[in-house]
Design a protein around this motif. Structure first.
Motif, PDB file in Angstrom:
ATOM      1  N   GLU A 113       0.845  -1.201   0.000  1.00  0.00           N
ATOM      2  CA  GLU A 113       0.000   0.000   0.000  1.00  0.00           C
ATOM      3  C   GLU A 113       0.875   1.243   0.000  1.00  0.00           C
ATOM      4  O   GLU A 113       0.622   2.202  -0.717  1.00  0.00           O
ATOM      5  CB  GLU A 113      -0.911   0.019   1.237  1.00  0.00           C
ATOM      6  N   ARG A 119      -4.294  -2.599  -6.800  1.00  0.00           N
ATOM      7  CA  ARG A 119      -4.958  -3.617  -5.989  1.00  0.00           C
ATOM      8  C   ARG A 119      -4.837  -5.036  -6.528  1.00  0.00           C
ATOM      9  O   ARG A 119      -4.467  -5.949  -5.791  1.00  0.00           O
ATOM     10  CB  ARG A 119      -6.438  -3.256  -5.813  1.00  0.00           C
ATOM     11  N   MET A 122      -1.486  -6.313  -6.103  1.00  0.00           N
ATOM     12  CA  MET A 122      -1.229  -6.515  -4.674  1.00  0.00           C
ATOM     13  C   MET A 122      -1.733  -7.884  -4.231  1.00  0.00           C
ATOM     14  O   MET A 122      -1.017  -8.646  -3.582  1.00  0.00           O
ATOM     15  CB  MET A 122      -1.964  -5.416  -3.902  1.00  0.00           C
TER      16      MET A 122
ATOM     17  N   GLU B 135      -8.882   4.240   8.017  1.00  0.00           N
ATOM     18  CA  GLU B 135      -8.542   4.165   6.598  1.00  0.00           C
ATOM     19  C   GLU B 135      -9.391   5.133   5.784  1.00  0.00           C
ATOM     20  O   GLU B 135      -8.886   5.817   4.895  1.00  0.00           O
ATOM     21  CB  GLU B 135      -8.716   2.740   6.088  1.00  0.00           C
ATOM     22  N   ARG B 139      -8.014   8.231   3.536  1.00  0.00           N
ATOM     23  CA  ARG B 139      -8.415   8.472   2.147  1.00  0.00           C
ATOM     24  C   ARG B 139      -8.923   9.896   1.947  1.00  0.00           C
ATOM     25  O   ARG B 139      -8.770  10.486   0.896  1.00  0.00           O
ATOM     26  CB  ARG B 139      -9.552   7.525   1.756  1.00  0.00           C
ATOM     27  N   TYR B 148      -1.861   5.815  11.624  1.00  0.00           N
ATOM     28  CA  TYR B 148      -1.128   4.681  12.165  1.00  0.00           C
ATOM     29  C   TYR B 148      -1.116   4.736  13.686  1.00  0.00           C
ATOM     30  O   TYR B 148      -1.330   3.728  14.361  1.00  0.00           O
ATOM     31  CB  TYR B 148       0.311   4.668  11.633  1.00  0.00           C
ATOM     32  N   VAL B 151      -4.588   3.617  15.048  1.00  0.00           N
ATOM     33  CA  VAL B 151      -4.910   2.195  14.891  1.00  0.00           C
ATOM     34  C   VAL B 151      -3.977   1.309  15.707  1.00  0.00           C
ATOM     35  O   VAL B 151      -4.406   0.343  16.323  1.00  0.00           O
ATOM     36  CB  VAL B 151      -4.840   1.787  13.405  1.00  0.00           C
ATOM     37  N   GLN B 221       2.018   7.961  -4.214  1.00  0.00           N
ATOM     38  CA  GLN B 221       0.582   7.932  -3.909  1.00  0.00           C
ATOM     39  C   GLN B 221       0.216   6.557  -3.353  1.00  0.00           C
ATOM     40  O   GLN B 221       0.464   5.536  -3.985  1.00  0.00           O
ATOM     41  CB  GLN B 221      -0.189   8.215  -5.205  1.00  0.00           C
ATOM     42  N   LYS B 222      -0.351   6.540  -2.147  1.00  0.00           N
ATOM     43  CA  LYS B 222      -0.705   5.282  -1.490  1.00  0.00           C
ATOM     44  C   LYS B 222      -1.827   4.566  -2.243  1.00  0.00           C
ATOM     45  O   LYS B 222      -2.693   5.215  -2.822  1.00  0.00           O
ATOM     46  CB  LYS B 222      -1.205   5.611  -0.085  1.00  0.00           C
ATOM     47  N   THR B 223      -1.803   3.225  -2.213  1.00  0.00           N
ATOM     48  CA  THR B 223      -2.959   2.466  -2.687  1.00  0.00           C
ATOM     49  C   THR B 223      -3.519   1.692  -1.502  1.00  0.00           C
ATOM     50  O   THR B 223      -2.912   1.664  -0.436  1.00  0.00           O
ATOM     51  CB  THR B 223      -2.560   1.473  -3.795  1.00  0.00           C
ATOM     52  N   TYR B 224      -4.679   1.053  -1.690  1.00  0.00           N
ATOM     53  CA  TYR B 224      -5.329   0.347  -0.579  1.00  0.00           C
ATOM     54  C   TYR B 224      -5.702  -1.064  -0.983  1.00  0.00           C
ATOM     55  O   TYR B 224      -6.135  -1.297  -2.112  1.00  0.00           O
ATOM     56  CB  TYR B 224      -6.570   1.114  -0.129  1.00  0.00           C
ATOM     57  N   LEU B 225      -5.523  -1.976  -0.023  1.00  0.00           N
ATOM     58  CA  LEU B 225      -5.858  -3.380  -0.277  1.00  0.00           C
ATOM     59  C   LEU B 225      -7.348  -3.535  -0.548  1.00  0.00           C
ATOM     60  O   LEU B 225      -7.769  -4.256  -1.438  1.00  0.00           O
ATOM     61  CB  LEU B 225      -5.434  -4.237   0.921  1.00  0.00           C
ATOM     62  N   TYR B 226      -8.158  -2.850   0.255  1.00  0.00           N
ATOM     63  CA  TYR B 226      -9.596  -2.994   0.094  1.00  0.00           C
ATOM     64  C   TYR B 226     -10.154  -1.806  -0.673  1.00  0.00           C
ATOM     65  O   TYR B 226      -9.663  -0.692  -0.533  1.00  0.00           O
ATOM     66  CB  TYR B 226     -10.279  -3.066   1.462  1.00  0.00           C
ATOM     67  N   GLU B 227     -11.198  -2.076  -1.447  1.00  0.00           N
ATOM     68  CA  GLU B 227     -11.858  -0.959  -2.117  1.00  0.00           C
ATOM     69  C   GLU B 227     -12.583  -0.139  -1.080  1.00  0.00           C
ATOM     70  O   GLU B 227     -13.007  -0.660  -0.048  1.00  0.00           O
ATOM     71  CB  GLU B 227     -12.843  -1.502  -3.152  1.00  0.00           C
ATOM     72  N   GLU B 228     -12.721   1.136  -1.373  1.00  0.00           N
ATOM     73  CA  GLU B 228     -13.384   1.997  -0.407  1.00  0.00           C
ATOM     74  C   GLU B 228     -14.808   1.497  -0.214  1.00  0.00           C
ATOM     75  O   GLU B 228     -15.522   1.186  -1.159  1.00  0.00           O
ATOM     76  CB  GLU B 228     -13.404   3.441  -0.910  1.00  0.00           C
TER      77      GLU B 228
END
Lengths: 281, 255
Positions: A113, A119, A122, B135, B139, B148, B151, B221-228
Motif C-alpha cells: 500500500e 490492488r 497486490m 482508513e 483516504r 497509524y 490504529v 501515492q498510497k494504494t489500498y488493499l480494500y476498495e473503499e
C-alpha cells in the motif's frame, strides 16, 4: 553488473567511541547470494542497515565512505527511495509487525500500500508469498497470535512481496526449527534464481556453505575475508573470529581430505561424501 | 488476542454504511438537538439512534455503557432537582427533601443531550472497525502517520499488557513477591514497570525501522488493499442529514 558497491565505509554510532564499521569495501554482483558471518557484534546487522540506508539516516552518527545500491548513493537518498530497491528483514520478528493491521493478509499488504502497488497486483503478490512461505492457513489470523516461526516467515514474506531487487536478511531463521530454516533457505534460493540479489547474516554455517555464492567474514567492523564458502571455511584461523566451519568441513579437515583438484576442503554434505568416497578408492 | 476495541462483528445494513456517513450522523445527532432546543427533537434523535442500534443487533452491547452513563446522570438529576438556584416550583416532598420542577427539567435536558451523544457515538464504535474508520479518514486526506498512531494503539496496548504479565511471571519465578499488602505490591512495582517501559522503548525503535524499510514515509501515492466501502444510499443519507442540520439552523435563525 555490480548491484551493491561499498567503498571504504566507516561508521560510528552516536555516543559510541569505537567504529562499528571500519573501512569496509566489497561489491556484489546482480543475482549473487552473499552470506555475512562473524561473531555477535562484529557489525553484521550494522552492515545490513547501512545498505538499506537506516545507517546513517535513521541513527545519524559519523559516516564516511560510499555505498551504492543499484546506482543510488545511500547517503544522498532517503530510506523510502532505497526501500524500493532494497528490502530488509530484521532479527526480531515481533517488532516487525506493524500493529496497525488485523490479519496476516493485511499485514503483508502494508508495504505494498505504501509503495502504491495497484490492488489486483497486490492481491496476486500476497497470495504468491503466502504460498511461498507456507502461511496460507494463517492468513486471517491476527499477526500477534502467530508462533515465532510463523511470524518470522510473515516478516520475510512482507518484504519479498514488495519485490525489491536486493533483499537483506538479518538472521531470518533464528526462531525456526530445522525444517522451517530449510524452507526459508529454499525460498531464498528460488528468489536468487529469479535474479534477486541476496545478503544474509546467519550463524547456521552448514546452510551458508550450501546456499551462498560468497561469504563475507566480519570481525570488529572489518572485512577479514570475502570469498567462496570453500575458501573461507578452509581457513584454519576461523575460531579466532568466533566462527566454526560446517561440520563436514571439520571432519574432512581432521581427515586431511581436500576437494578433488583443489586446495580447499569440502563444505557441504554432498562434496564431503564425494571426497571421502574418492579417498576410499 | 484480547482486543480493546468495542467493535461487534454482525451482519446488518448499519454495519454496511461507510464510516464517514456515520460521522456525519454523529454531527447530526449532536447539533440538531442543540440548535432546536425542544424535548421532542431530542427524544426523536435518541429514538433514531436506538432503533439503528437495534437493527445492528448490538443493543445488548450498549447496556454496560448506558448503565455507567445513567449512574452519572442520576447524580445530576438529584443535585439539580434539589439545589438548582432557580428552583421555585415544588414538585413533591419526601420528609426534609424537596424536589423542584425547574431543576428536574434542566436535568432532563442534560440527560437527553448526553444520551443523544452517547447513542450516536455507540453506532460508530460498535459497528465500525477502528482500522476501517481510520482508513477512510486517511483516504479523505488525514496524515497516514496520525492514522497509524490511532490504529496501532488498539494492538500495541494489549501486547504491552501481555508483556507485563510475562515479566510478572518472570520476576515471580525469581522469587519476587507480587501479592499481599499494599507495601509489598508497591515494592514490586518498579522491577515490573522498569523492563516494561524500557522494552517498549526498544521495541518502538525497532518497529520504526521496520516501518521505514516498508516504505512508510514513501512519497508515492498510497494504494489500498480494500476498495473503499460505499453504501448504495450513503450519498442520499449524507445529503438528508446535512439538509436536516441546515434546516434546523435556518429555523433557529428565522424564529
Amino acid at each position: 553488473m555490480n548491484k551493491i558497491v561499498v567503498e571504504g565505509l566507516k561508521y560510528k554510532y552516536p555516543l559510541s567511541e569505537t567504529l562499528a564499521l571500519d573501512n569496509i569495501s566489497f561489491s556484489v554482483k546482480e543475482g549473487e547470494f552473499i552470506g555475512i558471518i562473524g561473531r555477535n557484534s562484529a557489525g553484521k546487522s550494522t552492515l545490513c542497515q547501512a545498505i538499506v540506508g537506516l545507517v546513517p539516516h535513521f541513527y545519524k552518527g559519523a559516516y564516511g565512505g560510499k555505498v551504492l545500491v543499484d546506482g543510488l548513493e545511500v547517503k544522498t537518498h532517503s530510506i523510502a527511495d532505497i526501500s524500493l530497491k532494497a528490502g530488509m528483514v530484521f532479527q526480531n520478528p515481533f517488532t516487525q509487525v506493524t500493529g496497525s493491521k488485523m490479519t496476516v493478509y493485511e499485514e503483508i499488504a502494508f508495504g505494498l500500500e505504501n509503495i502504491g502497488v495497484p490492488r489486483t497486483e497486490m492481491i496476486n503478490r500476497i497470495d504468491e508469498v503466502l504460498h511461498l512461505f507456507k502461511i496460507e492457513h494463517v492468513k486471517d489470523h491476527n499477526p500477534f497470535d502467530l508462533s515465532g516461526g510463523q511470524m518470522q516467515r510473515m516478516a520475510i514474506a512482507s518484504i519479498i512481496a514488495m519485490k525489491p531487487e536486493i533483499i537483506l536478511l538479518d538472521e531470518p531463521t533464528s526462531q525456526l526449527d530445522p525444517g522451517g530454516s530449510e524452507e526459508v533457505f529454499q525460498a531464498v534460493q528460488s528468489l536468487k534464481n529469479q535474479g534477486i540479489t541476496i545478503l544474509m547474516a546467519e550463524h547456521k554455517m552448514e546452510k551458508v556453505a550450501q546456499y551462498c555464492d560468497k561469504v563475507l567474514l566480519l570481525e570488529s567492523g572489518k572485512v577479514v575475508d570475502y570469498d567462496t564458502p570453500e575458501v573461507v571455511f578452509s581457513r584454519n584461523d576461523l575460531d579466532v573470529f568466533g566462527v566454526t566451519a560446517p561440520v563436514y568441513t571439520k571432519v574432512c579437515q581432521a581427515l586431511g581430505v581436500k576437494k578433488k583438484g583443489a586446495d580447499t576442503y569440502p563444505v557441504t554434505l554432498k562434496e564431503a561424501e564425494a571426497a571421502l568416497k574418492e579417498m576410499r578408492r | 488476542m484480547k482486543s480493546i476495541s468495542l467493535y461487534v462483528n454482525r451482519n446488518s445494513f448499519v454495519h454496511d454504511v461507510d464510516p464517514i456517513t456515520k460521522l456525519i450522523y454523529i454531527a447530526f445527532a449532536i447539533l440538531v438537538p442543540i440548535i432546536v432546543p425542544s424535548f421532542t427533537i431530542s427524544f426523536i434523535c435518541v429514538g433514531i439512534s436506538l432503533v439503528l442500534l437495534a437493527f445492528a443487533k448490538v443493543l445488548r452491547k450498549t447496556v454496560p455503557v448506558f448503565s455507567f452513563v445513567f449512574l452519572v446522570l442520576i447524580t445530576v438529576v438529584i443535585i439539580q432537582g434539589l439545589f438548582k438556584p432557580e428552583n421555585e416550583t415544588v414538585l413533591f416532598q419526601l420528609g426534609p427533601i424537596t424536589m423542584y420542577q425547574e431543576g428536574l427539567l434542566f436535568a432532563l435536558t442534560i440527560t437527553l443531550r448526553v444520551l443523544t451523544i452517547v447513542s450516536a457515538f455507540m453506532i460508530l464504535v460498535l459497528t465500525t472497525k477502528p482500522s476501517e474508520l481510520v482508513e477512510s479518514l486517511v483516504r479523505k486526506g488525514m496524515s497516514p502517520s496520525i492514522g497509524y498512531m490511532i490504529v496501532s494503539v488498539f494492538q500495541i496496548i494489549p501486547e504491552m499488557m501481555a508483556a507485563v504479565s510475562t515479566i510478572t511471571d518472570a520476576q515471580r519465578a525469581r522469587g519476587m513477591e507480587t501479592e499481599g499488602s499494599f507495601f509489598v505490591r508497591f515494592k514490586a512495582f518498579l522491577p515490573l514497570m522498569g523492563p516494561v517501559v524500557l522494552g517498549a522503548l526498544i521495541n518502538t525503535k525497532e518497529r520504526a525501522m521496520a516501518l521505514e524499510v516498508r516504505g512508510f514515509n514513501s512519497q508515492v501515492q498510497k494504494t489500498y488493499l480494500y476498495e473503499e466501502k460505499t453504501y448504495a444510499y450513503s450519498r442520499l443519507i449524507r445529503a438528508l442529514l446535512l439538509l436536516a442540520i441546515a434546516g434546523a439552523l435556518v429555523w433557529r435563525i428565522l424564529s
